[in-house]
Write an enzyme that holds these catalytic residues in place. Structure first.
Site, PDB file in Angstrom:
ATOM      1  N   ASN A   1      38.304  74.911 -42.665  1.00 50.05           N
ATOM      2  CA  ASN A   1      39.209  75.424 -41.618  1.00 50.05           C
ATOM      3  C   ASN A   1      38.745  75.034 -40.215  1.00 50.05           C
ATOM      4  O   ASN A   1      39.432  75.327 -39.241  1.00 50.05           O
ATOM      5  CB  ASN A   1      39.420  76.943 -41.731  1.00 50.05           C
TER       6      ASN A   1
ATOM      7  N   LYS B   1      44.037  72.376 -45.588  1.00 47.90           N
ATOM      8  CA  LYS B   1      42.649  72.842 -45.745  1.00 47.90           C
ATOM      9  C   LYS B   1      41.854  72.071 -46.808  1.00 47.90           C
ATOM     10  O   LYS B   1      40.659  71.854 -46.648  1.00 47.90           O
ATOM     11  CB  LYS B   1      42.638  74.334 -46.092  1.00 47.90           C
TER      12      LYS B   1
END
Ligand code: NAD
Length: 288
Positions: free
Chosen positions: A94, A73
């Site tokens: 994300n 991420k």
């Protein structure tokens, strides 16, 4: 599935490790099928060392984009061309969208959280939130809540390796938004109790309540909760956590697990890739 896949099918990925347990492929592929959209969503085992090649593949294969989860991420950011403002403030992505080779990173966990409250007819803008946890989920929730107009956020964290990130979140919110954020240590139970006492919502984003801590909760005393507070646990397995049981014992009307957030973060990504609204109620019935 065979009826749907043809020479024009557009690929969307999920790049993370471990990831084979994820509900996202089932969620998105069912939503594509329901709306008759010619996309396919596949999960790929991608560790940090494969990430650069995986991002290249998004461009090479002309994929529409990808979801990204741990451990990628934060690490994916240098490989992208642009970042959405919330992703920039969170320092995490994300969802990636590919517009003719230009890759933009988004974070939809926070918008998913806020949307899940809206789905329940609840509006926390202008109000106070107490939030435990400042990891991935806690950061996205705090930043988005602040951007959306929550007036005050009291962030509690243990003095562990995430403490510095909690400090960073508080500083960013105070500098970049009109929300007032304060940092507190979870070790001070009196302070924790008193911040919850005048909050409109208490959200736990620590994962306490999920395996292997499924018998634990940070709030054990039902008297800490007014009946009109919202109690929100980002955990969705088990469906009812210990925290939720304590809130139910206190007679709290609005008690939620993380399924709504999970569903809506997916719906936000779906919209970014396809321009269409995910059939959220259909997917909720199908999966949950
Ligand atoms: P993370 O590891 O990034 O952060 C964990 C946070 O919890 C940190 O602030 C850490 O200090 C705190 N913490 C950990 N153990 C603790 C303990 N024993 N006591 C007190 N604090 C503790 O994790 P994350 O990615 O933010 O995920 C946290 C939870 O949120 C998980 O249960 C995850 O499944 C859930 N989650 C749900 C959604 C959703 O869509 N519903 C999305 C993301 C994460």
């Amino acid at each position: 599935m065979t009826e749907r896949i043809d020479g024009h099918t557009i690929l969307i990925g999920l790049m993370a490790y471990p990831i084979r347990h994820s509900m996202s492929p089932t969620m998105h592929n069912n939503a594509f099928a329901k709306l008759g959209l010619n996309y396919a969503y596949l999960a790929f085992d991608i560790t940090n060392d494969k990430l650069s090649d995986a991002v290249k593949a998004i461009r090479t294969l002309d994929m529409r984009g990808s979801n990204v989860s741990m451990p990628n991420k934060q690490k994916i950011i240098p490989y992208l061309d642009k970042l959405d403002p919330a992703a920039k403030l969170c320092g995490a992505v994300n969802t990636v969208v590919n517009d003719d080779g230009i890759l933009t990173g988004y974070t939809t966990d926070g918008t998913g959280f806020m949307k899940s409250l809206e789905d329940e007819g609840l509006d926390i803008r202008g109000k106070k939130m107490t939030l435990s946890g400042a990891g991935g989920a806690g950061t996205a929730i705090a930043i988005q809540a602040a951007l959306d107009g929550v007036a005050e956020i009291s962030i509690f964290n243990a003095k562990d390796k995430v403490w510095d990130n909690a400090k960073r979140n508080v500083d960013i919110i105070n500098e970049k938004t009109s929300c007032k954020a304060t940092l507190h240590t979870l070790e001070d139970q009196e302070d924790f109790k008193s911040e919850i006492a005048d909050s409109a919502i208490y959200c736990d984003s620590t994962g306490v309540g999920m395996k292997p801590l499924e018998d634990e909760t940070l709030v054990t005393d039902p008297s800490w909760f007014r009946k009109d507070i919202i109690v929100y646990d980002t955990v969705y397995a088990p469906r009812t956590t210990k925290l939720m049981e304590v809130a139910q014992k206190a007679g709290v009307a609005h008690v939620f697990n993380g399924l709504g957030m999970m569903l809506e973060q997916g719906a936000e990504a779906f919209k970014l890739w396809t321009g269409k609204s995910m059939p959220v109620e259909y997917i909720r019935e199908l999966l949950f």
